[in-house]
Design a protein around this motif. Structure first.
Motif, PDB file in Angstrom:
ATOM      1  N   ASP A   1      27.438  18.758  34.246  1.00  0.00           N
ATOM      2  CA  ASP A   1      26.753  18.756  32.894  1.00  0.00           C
ATOM      3  C   ASP A   1      26.659  20.118  32.477  1.00  0.00           C
ATOM      4  OD1 ASP A   1      25.147  18.758  35.056  1.00  0.00           O
ATOM      5  OD2 ASP A   1      23.580  17.556  33.896  1.00  0.00           O
ATOM      6  N   GLU A   2      26.636  21.110  33.307  1.00  0.00           N
ATOM      7  CA  GLU A   2      26.413  22.515  33.101  1.00  0.00           C
ATOM      8  C   GLU A   2      27.721  23.070  32.784  1.00  0.00           C
ATOM      9  OE1 GLU A   2      23.890  24.300  35.869  1.00  0.00           O
ATOM     10  OE2 GLU A   2      22.569  22.476  36.098  1.00  0.00           O
ATOM     11  N   ILE A   3      28.790  22.695  33.313  1.00  0.00           N
ATOM     12  CA  ILE A   3      29.989  23.347  33.076  1.00  0.00           C
ATOM     13  C   ILE A   3      31.037  22.478  31.809  1.00  0.00           C
ATOM     14  CG2 ILE A   3      32.455  23.325  34.386  1.00  0.00           C
ATOM     15  CD1 ILE A   3      30.821  23.910  36.970  1.00  0.00           C
ATOM     16  N   SER A   4      31.831  23.564  31.195  1.00  0.00           N
ATOM     17  CA  SER A   4      32.476  22.822  30.335  1.00  0.00           C
ATOM     18  C   SER A   4      33.859  22.882  30.687  1.00  0.00           C
ATOM     19  CB  SER A   4      32.331  23.784  28.985  1.00  0.00           C
ATOM     20  OG  SER A   4      32.863  25.095  29.205  1.00  0.00           O
ATOM     21  N   PHE A   5      34.431  21.456  30.508  1.00  0.00           N
ATOM     22  CA  PHE A   5      35.872  21.473  30.818  1.00  0.00           C
ATOM     23  C   PHE A   5      36.395  20.431  29.965  1.00  0.00           C
ATOM     24  CE2 PHE A   5      35.309  17.632  33.587  1.00  0.00           C
ATOM     25  CZ  PHE A   5      34.086  17.580  33.764  1.00  0.00           C
ATOM     26  N   LYS A   6      37.815  20.231  29.844  1.00  0.00           N
ATOM     27  CA  LYS A   6      38.294  19.497  29.093  1.00  0.00           C
ATOM     28  C   LYS A   6      38.989  18.394  29.821  1.00  0.00           C
ATOM     29  CE  LYS A   6      40.328  22.608  26.218  1.00  0.00           C
ATOM     30  NZ  LYS A   6      41.672  23.271  25.908  1.00  0.00           N
ATOM     31  N   ILE A   7      39.205  17.092  29.297  1.00  0.00           N
ATOM     32  CA  ILE A   7      39.814  16.150  30.051  1.00  0.00           C
ATOM     33  C   ILE A   7      41.370  15.745  29.651  1.00  0.00           C
ATOM     34  CG2 ILE A   7      39.722  13.592  30.682  1.00  0.00           C
ATOM     35  CD1 ILE A   7      36.924  13.767  30.694  1.00  0.00           C
ATOM     36  N   PRO A   8      42.066  16.085  30.295  1.00  0.00           N
ATOM     37  CA  PRO A   8      43.744  15.887  29.685  1.00  0.00           C
ATOM     38  C   PRO A   8      43.989  14.371  29.680  1.00  0.00           C
ATOM     39  CG  PRO A   8      43.847  16.917  31.931  1.00  0.00           C
ATOM     40  CD  PRO A   8      42.132  16.906  31.483  1.00  0.00           C
ATOM     41  N   VAL A   9      44.461  14.143  28.589  1.00  0.00           N
ATOM     42  CA  VAL A   9      45.033  12.802  28.255  1.00  0.00           C
ATOM     43  C   VAL A   9      46.454  12.866  27.746  1.00  0.00           C
ATOM     44  CG1 VAL A   9      42.848  11.621  28.068  1.00  0.00           C
ATOM     45  CG2 VAL A   9      43.856  12.623  26.155  1.00  0.00           C
ATOM     46  N   GLY A  10      46.911  11.486  28.067  1.00  0.00           N
ATOM     47  CA  GLY A  10      48.632  11.598  27.892  1.00  0.00           C
ATOM     48  C   GLY A  10      48.505  10.505  26.530  1.00  0.00           C
ATOM     49  N   GLU A  11      49.608  10.011  26.396  1.00  0.00           N
ATOM     50  CA  GLU A  11      49.930   9.177  25.073  1.00  0.00           C
ATOM     51  C   GLU A  11      50.355   7.733  25.813  1.00  0.00           C
ATOM     52  OE1 GLU A  11      52.611  11.209  22.617  1.00  0.00           O
ATOM     53  OE2 GLU A  11      51.127  12.816  22.344  1.00  0.00           O
ATOM     54  N   LYS A  12      51.523   7.677  26.264  1.00  0.00           N
ATOM     55  CA  LYS A  12      52.360   6.590  26.387  1.00  0.00           C
ATOM     56  C   LYS A  12      51.808   5.589  27.862  1.00  0.00           C
ATOM     57  CE  LYS A  12      56.196   8.600  25.576  1.00  0.00           C
ATOM     58  NZ  LYS A  12      57.268   8.843  25.696  1.00  0.00           N
ATOM     59  N   GLY A  13      51.875   6.691  28.746  1.00  0.00           N
ATOM     60  CA  GLY A  13      51.462   5.850  30.214  1.00  0.00           C
ATOM     61  C   GLY A  13      52.589   5.709  31.004  1.00  0.00           C
ATOM     62  N   ASP A  14      53.875   6.694  30.685  1.00  0.00           N
ATOM     63  CA  ASP A  14      54.797   6.673  31.479  1.00  0.00           C
ATOM     64  C   ASP A  14      54.484   7.795  32.546  1.00  0.00           C
ATOM     65  OD1 ASP A  14      55.000   8.893  29.632  1.00  0.00           O
ATOM     66  OD2 ASP A  14      57.093   8.358  29.198  1.00  0.00           O
ATOM     67  N   SER A  15      55.796   7.893  33.317  1.00  0.00           N
ATOM     68  CA  SER A  15      55.565   8.779  34.435  1.00  0.00           C
ATOM     69  C   SER A  15      55.484  10.299  34.248  1.00  0.00           C
ATOM     70  CB  SER A  15      57.155   8.928  35.209  1.00  0.00           C
ATOM     71  OG  SER A  15      57.186   7.373  35.866  1.00  0.00           O
ATOM     72  N   LEU A  16      55.890  10.456  32.983  1.00  0.00           N
ATOM     73  CA  LEU A  16      55.775  11.886  32.206  1.00  0.00           C
ATOM     74  C   LEU A  16      54.610  12.290  31.858  1.00  0.00           C
ATOM     75  CD1 LEU A  16      57.447  14.474  31.521  1.00  0.00           C
ATOM     76  CD2 LEU A  16      57.689  13.724  29.268  1.00  0.00           C
ATOM     77  N   ASP A  17      53.886  11.278  31.343  1.00  0.00           N
ATOM     78  CA  ASP A  17      52.359  11.507  31.037  1.00  0.00           C
ATOM     79  C   ASP A  17      51.670  11.714  31.924  1.00  0.00           C
ATOM     80  OD1 ASP A  17      52.554  11.688  28.401  1.00  0.00           O
ATOM     81  OD2 ASP A  17      52.148   9.323  27.895  1.00  0.00           O
TER      82      ASP A  17
END
Lengths: 324, 371, 156
Positions: free
Chosen positions: B247-263
């Motif tokens: 909670d003290e550290i700022s970071f992003k959570i990467p998300v994909g779109e489709k749910g395929d292998s590339l994502d």
């Protein structure tokens, strides 16, 4: 007298072939290792120069005992077909204007046909000893690769043929006296080298530890002489394909006069092989029949057909005007 | 010899292809029964259990501190995360305060092992796709990360480092020096790795629309971690139910779109970048002080605890019952098991050649599946 | 006469020992080593690491092959469970005449941390004859390379 000279010629050509394969296998290992920030074979002889020899001898020592068992016999026949046609294809290619084994009128199509037939030798290597059905998938993959990619290989080689108006390799090289074919028809060159790259399977003699499809290796239970013959024929094929590419698109033995023509051929072939190796390690393998058909029949073949149309137009209308 | 396999074949009817477990290289013993129709997979049955060690049973009757090295072996690619789950659970119920410096060290090491686990996954992906150069560059980067973990904990893969109430040892000044060196080179090298996978047209075409996982399946099978985030669902234990110093550290959570292998590939690549930034922030803010609070009455504890953290494969949860300082029951919910089931749903409708690629894209750790 | 015969026999034996063919086969065996890996668990990750740029195993001609028929050495690493046992036995039988087996990791040596478990075999030595042990849980990559080089020195 004729027989004696013929035998000598055969001996010299086979010696050149063996030396060429040995050097290419060693250099491939070393260049590949240095590309991947490794050292490659190091402790066998001077900088690992005897590593290939020791691996070859190892395969010879490891020949199976039941050599004439029916299952092994079929594979052996396949291996023999593979290596004979590979050598035959190599012998059809002239190294310079003077150094050649045989001069046939239709040497180019014959050579490509032999290479394709030698690739089909592996079709006989169906092996059911392990009962791992995955191996048969690997074999089917190999078959589809050979069949699909031999079409654009042949069509793209027709460009230089039309320009020289001959199927003979001497005539084709002679037609590139002023400018090499790569300037006239770069499209065809690209298609030819890409198909060479995709036809190249790189069997397990060279870098087995990095074999990418350890489990789908169709020769995975093969040992000894059979495997050796298959892998050597693979190397002869890639050697002769890159030689063909130099003759068709890079002017063959033409070059400045301070070096012997054969050295020009060897240098150009070597540069092409290093290019192939570099591309091979960067691009992924193409798997799946649909993708292969999309790439080869839809994309590569149509590109080479377009190139052929342009060349025909040039030969018919522009060549007489500009005296090319 | 051959009789056994033929028998195996006949036992399970309706399947055309059997891929044996030992043919998968480098510690991945999962057998696959595949049923085909017109060259398309219509049914797949993974055969697992080749690595069942029975950790949950072995640990029973042990004292609290002695069980930690056994719990290490649950996850082979990032062994520090099961340790952390175990210790966090005990600290929560028995109200043990953890010094702030210990929390920072824990976080930094967890993120380092997350990087090493994802790099191992990238190595496997490169191996399956057939990109030889990328394989070796991934291994080189992984060695550097493992070197850092070894400097801090003393072991490359199984650290045995986290204790109830803190960590086992302090960070040496040499570690921080080496980390600065690593941090400078890693950004550059990792960008090069990215070009191998995400800027290579052939790889992108190969992975795109391959093995798409539907949202409904993901919810039914309780998928967590990067595989869920590849669908575009932003769920992460580090933020939803925060623990340690996240909670003290700022970071992003990467998300994909489709749910395929590339994502899935993109999400894990993004996580490696975020992890490096988390570690650098943790080192920047790390205070001096104690690294462990010793509790003398650790042998008189009894009660039940539950805990869950975000490990590289997903949400790792544990349920522990303790009676007078000894473990009476331990249950582990491993994310890889759900991922394996998700693979058997996502692979339907694809061709046989892509089975290996889809299987590796789910990042399954077989040690964790079988326990 | 007897002494002469003995000398002859001795000479023949010596010749066999130092004959060119024997030397050549020993050289071949020591310079190109084919290894079949039977891996599971975390030791597999360490074996993967010795292929990499840091511990480049190709320097000594160490190759990892995909089938036991082609291998000289079989390297068993990681936990061997009861379910895995028949598969391992099959592999060992399809392996050539000169069987060399290296047990990597404490799980393969005697069951390791899980020796109490019902599912786990107490080491490979229960089923087969083991030639080299590599201790550690998991052993460092240097230790694995060292074991292979010990096998290599055996031929000198």
């Amino acid at each position: 007298m004729i027989l004696k000279s013929l035998l000598l010629k055969t001996f010299y050509f086979l010696l050149f072939l063996l030396l060429g394969i040995y050097v290419t296998v060693y250099l491939h290992k070393k260049i590949l290792a240095h590309m991947q920030s490794r050292r490659g074979p190091l402790h066998t002889g001077f900088h690992g120069i005897l590593q290939t020899l020791s691996q070859t001898l190892k395969l010879l020592l490891k020949s199976p005992k039941n050599f004439l068992k029916s299952q092994n016999l079929v594979i052996t026949i396949g291996a023999i077909i593979s290596i004979t046609f590979a050598i035959a294809a190599f012998l059809l290619i002239p190294l310079t204007g003077e150094i050649f084994f045989i001069n046939v009128e239709i040497s180019l199509p014959l050579c490509i046909c032999f290479i394709v037939i030698s690739n089909t030798g592996t079709f006989l290597s169906i092996d059911r000893t392990g009962l791992n059905t995955n191996k048969i998938l690997g074999l089917l993959d190999r078959i589809s690769t050979t069949i699909v990619f031999s079409v654009p290989l042949f069509i793209s080689s027709l460009g230089p043929v039309t320009f020289a108006s001959s199927f003979n390799l001497f005539e084709i090289v002679k037609s590139q006296g002023r400018f090499y074919n790569i300037i006239y028809q770069p499209l065809s060159m690209i298609v030819f080298s890409v198909t060479c790259l995709l036809l190249w399977q790189r069997l397990s003699l060279d870098v087995p530890s990095k074999n990418t499809y350890l489990n789908i290796d169709y020769l995975s239970t093969q040992t000894g002489l059979n495997l050796l013959m298959f892998s050597i024929s693979e190397y002869i094929n890639i050697l002769s394909l890159s030689l063909l590419a130099t003759l068709l698109f890079f002017g063959g033995w033409n070059g400045p006069g301070f070096l012997h023509p054969i050295i020009w051929t060897i240098i150009k072939t070597f540069i092409l092989q290093v290019m192939f190796l570099f591309l091979y390690t960067v691009i992924p393998k193409i798997k799946g029949i649909k993708r292969k058909i999309n790439i080869s029949l839809a994309f590569l073949s149509s590109l080479s057909l377009l190139n052929l149309l342009i060349v025909i137009f040039v030969v018919l209308y522009l060549k007489p005007i500009f005296n090319l | 010899m051959e009789n056994r396999k033929i028998k195996d074949y006949e036992e399970i009817e309706g399947y055309d292809i059997y891929i044996e477990p030992q043919f998968r290289p480098f510690g991945f013993p999962v057998g696959l029964y595949i049923a085909l129709k017109d060259g398309v997979i219509i049914n797949i049955k993974p055969e697992f259990g080749y690595l069942t060690t029975g950790v949950e049973k072995v640990v029973e009757g042990m004292e609290i501190d002695k069980a930690i090295p056994f719990i290490d072996r649950v996850d082979s690619s990032s062994a520090i995360s099961p340790e952390l789950t175990y210790c966090i659970g005990l600290e929560k119920t028995f109200k043990i305060d953890v010094p702030l410096r210990a929390k920072f060290i824990r976080t930094a090491l967890c993120e380092l092992s997350r990087i090493s686990s994802h790099l191992l996954w990238l190595t496997r992906l490169a191996n399956v796709l057939g990109i030889n150069n990328a394989l070796h560059y991934c291994l080189r980067e992984r060695e550097e990360v493992l070197h850092l973990i070894e400097l801090a904990t003393g072991s490359r893969l199984t650290p045995n480092f986290i204790r109830v109430g803190g960590v086992a040892s302090n960070l040496s000044p040499r570690f921080i020096e080496e980390f600065r060196k690593f941090f400078r080179s890693f950004r550059k090298n990792f960008n090069m790795l990215k070009t191998f996978f995400l800027e290579n047209e052939l790889v992108v075409n190969r992975l795109n629309n391959l093995g798409v996982l539907i949202e409904e399946d993901a919810k039914n099978l309780a998928i967590t971690g990067p595989n869920l985030r590849a669908l575009g669902i932003k769920k992460d234990v580090r933020i939803d139910d925060t623990y340690g110093i996240y909670d003290e550290i700022s970071f992003k959570i990467p998300v994909g779109e489709k749910g395929d292998s590339l994502d899935r590939c993109i999400v894990r690549m993004g996580e490696i970048e975020q992890s490096t930034s988390i570690i650098s922030q943790a080192f920047y803010k790390m205070p001096e002080g104690e690294i462990r609070t010793y509790t003398e009455d650790i042998n008189q504890f009894s009660g039940n605890t539950r805990s869950h953290i975000e490990c590289p494969h997903g949400e790792l949860a544990m349920e522990i019952s303790i009676d007078e300082g000894k473990i009476t029951k331990l249950r582990i919910k491993s994310p890889s098991y759900n991922n394996l089931l998700a693979f058997s749903r996502a692979v339907l409708g694809e061709s046989v050649e892509d089975v290996e690629v889809i299987l590796t894209s789910f990042d399954i750790c077989v040690c964790e599946v079988d326990k | 006469m007897k002494i002469l015969l003995r000398k002859m026999v001795h000479k023949v034996r010596n010749f066999k020992k130092f004959s060119l063919f024997n030397k050549l086969t020993n050289w071949v065996k020591s310079t190109s080593i084919n290894i079949y890996c039977f891996t599971s668990g975390c030791c597999g990750n360490e074996i993967l690491a010795i292929l990499g740029p840091l511990y480049d195993s190709e320097r000594w001609g160490i190759n990892f092959v995909s089938s036991p028929e082609r291998a000289d050495v079989i390297m068993v690493s990681g936990t061997i469970t009861e379910k895995m046992k028949p598969i391992l036995e099959d592999l060992y039988n399809s392996f050539g005449n000169e069987k060399v087996l290296i047990a990597v990791g404490s799980c393969a040596i005697n069951g390791g941390p899980f020796y109490k478990s019902d599912f786990v075999l107490k080491g490979v030595k229960e089923i087969f004859n083991v030639d080299l042990y590599v201790p550690g849980c998991p052993p460092r990559p240097e230790a694995i390379i060292n074991a292979i080089l010990k096998y290599k020195d055996h031929f000198k």
